[in-house]
Design a protein around this motif. Sequence first.
Motif, mmCIF file in Angstrom:
data_model
loop_
_atom_site.group_PDB
_atom_site.id
_atom_site.type_symbol
_atom_site.label_atom_id
_atom_site.label_comp_id
_atom_site.label_asym_id
_atom_site.label_seq_id
_atom_site.Cartn_x
_atom_site.Cartn_y
_atom_site.Cartn_z
ATOM 1 N N HIS A 6 -8.359 -1.779 7.803
ATOM 2 C CA HIS A 6 -7.767 -1.208 6.583
ATOM 3 C C HIS A 6 -6.251 -1.087 6.746
ATOM 4 O O HIS A 6 -5.735 -0.024 7.084
ATOM 5 C CB HIS A 6 -8.436 0.160 6.316
ATOM 6 C CG HIS A 6 -8.097 0.765 4.988
ATOM 7 N ND1 HIS A 6 -8.876 1.733 4.398
ATOM 8 C CD2 HIS A 6 -7.064 0.570 4.136
ATOM 9 C CE1 HIS A 6 -8.342 2.092 3.244
ATOM 10 N NE2 HIS A 6 -7.233 1.397 3.069
ATOM 11 N N HIS A 8 -2.614 -2.378 4.715
ATOM 12 C CA HIS A 8 -2.069 -3.028 3.522
ATOM 13 C C HIS A 8 -0.723 -3.683 3.829
ATOM 14 O O HIS A 8 0.083 -3.134 4.562
ATOM 15 C CB HIS A 8 -1.883 -2.010 2.393
ATOM 16 C CG HIS A 8 -3.164 -1.344 1.991
ATOM 17 N ND1 HIS A 8 -4.144 -1.993 1.283
ATOM 18 C CD2 HIS A 8 -3.636 -0.094 2.224
ATOM 19 C CE1 HIS A 8 -5.159 -1.157 1.082
ATOM 20 N NE2 HIS A 8 -4.878 -0.002 1.645
ATOM 21 N N HIS A 146 -11.883 -0.698 -2.661
ATOM 22 C CA HIS A 146 -10.762 0.218 -2.401
ATOM 23 C C HIS A 146 -10.336 0.898 -3.702
ATOM 24 O O HIS A 146 -10.097 0.235 -4.706
ATOM 25 C CB HIS A 146 -9.598 -0.590 -1.819
ATOM 26 C CG HIS A 146 -8.489 0.258 -1.292
ATOM 27 N ND1 HIS A 146 -7.682 1.014 -2.105
ATOM 28 C CD2 HIS A 146 -8.074 0.479 -0.025
ATOM 29 C CE1 HIS A 146 -6.813 1.663 -1.348
ATOM 30 N NE2 HIS A 146 -7.021 1.362 -0.089
ATOM 31 N N HIS A 197 -12.206 4.613 3.065
ATOM 32 C CA HIS A 197 -12.170 6.061 3.293
ATOM 33 C C HIS A 197 -13.551 6.639 3.587
ATOM 34 O O HIS A 197 -13.978 7.631 2.990
ATOM 35 C CB HIS A 197 -11.523 6.778 2.095
ATOM 36 C CG HIS A 197 -10.247 6.119 1.638
ATOM 37 N ND1 HIS A 197 -9.985 5.796 0.337
ATOM 38 C CD2 HIS A 197 -9.172 5.676 2.341
ATOM 39 C CE1 HIS A 197 -8.797 5.199 0.243
ATOM 40 N NE2 HIS A 197 -8.294 5.110 1.451
ATOM 41 N N ASP A 263 -5.515 2.719 7.055
ATOM 42 C CA ASP A 263 -4.867 2.796 5.741
ATOM 43 C C ASP A 263 -3.347 2.716 5.888
ATOM 44 O O ASP A 263 -2.600 3.216 5.046
ATOM 45 C CB ASP A 263 -5.270 4.042 4.952
ATOM 46 C CG ASP A 263 -5.299 3.794 3.445
ATOM 47 O OD1 ASP A 263 -4.854 2.719 3.009
ATOM 48 O OD2 ASP A 263 -5.756 4.680 2.707
HETATM 49 ZN ZN LIG Z 1 -5.903 1.703 1.544
#
Ligand SMILES: [Zn+2]
Length: 304
Positions: A6, A8, A146, A197, A263
């Motif tokens: 995860h 980005h 997501h 998450h 994340d």
């Molecule tokens: Zn994310």
Amino acid sequence: LPTDFHVHWLPPSIQVAELPPVAREFRELDQLLENVRDVGLTEVVLSPQINLCAENFEGTEALARAEDYNEPLLRAAAERPEVKVLGTVPLREPEEAARVLAELMAEPGCAGVEVSPIVGGHLLGDDLFESFWAAAAQTHALVFVHPTQRGFDMASLKPWMLWNTVGNPTETAMAAASLVMSGTIERHPRLRVLLAHGGGSVPALRGRLEHAFNTMPPARERITQPPGVYLRRFLYDTVVHDAELLRQLVSWVGAGSVVLGSDYPYGMGTLDPVGFVRSAGLESADLETILGASPGAPVSEPRA
Ligand SMILES: [Zn+2]
């Protein structure tokens, strides 16, 4: 060996009016990878910024947006062995999305795609998306669900980060429940769907879904086994910010269905996911399984 599923990345070629507030490097890939290596990760799965994904757009613009984001992602994967990528598809037109997905999956280093839980007002289990899910199952694509971070455009979710803390996990759980209760997961036992998450609010729904299945005929229209069977077929990342919650997730779905996530580069992420998972008090075999998960892992037989 650990892979961060995860992460980005916003390629420099993608123009945005305003960069979202982020904790660390979002654009320069070399710097991003260096930051990620600093916390003990060796492989990353890069995904788009969710609100720039192609399903936010319609028609030819959606296709153009998909190409604009997929091109630098695929190049990053081709140039760097430690990088795998999740692309984006024009999911408002599911047939077209299926075609783009098949093309993406033929590219080296592409592990799958990232999609929003709600697309054009429809949850992902809507019959509308069947051709996309069939293509995802056939190509063994990892589909990363997501949240859009839009808080359902509700004014009352705008203050105090509620759009994020409540809106995000709710969106993810809505899509997951829709995929299960619509029979999408049952029809495609080899689908690999990763929920962001830690599945958001999914763990809190399981008793209610189960009870509905046992007592309410509409909840049994599309599935033959209890919802929990299908909920445990999802993959879940570790971005839950609570060690007890992570232990419960692992004990419910099994360590083989839990993958590392940071994340990165968002402030609501865990910049040291390996440290978090190591300190969560998991059984050592479970810890090893989570740290060893790989995006290219063969599709396992669906569990009963
Ligand atoms: Zn994310």
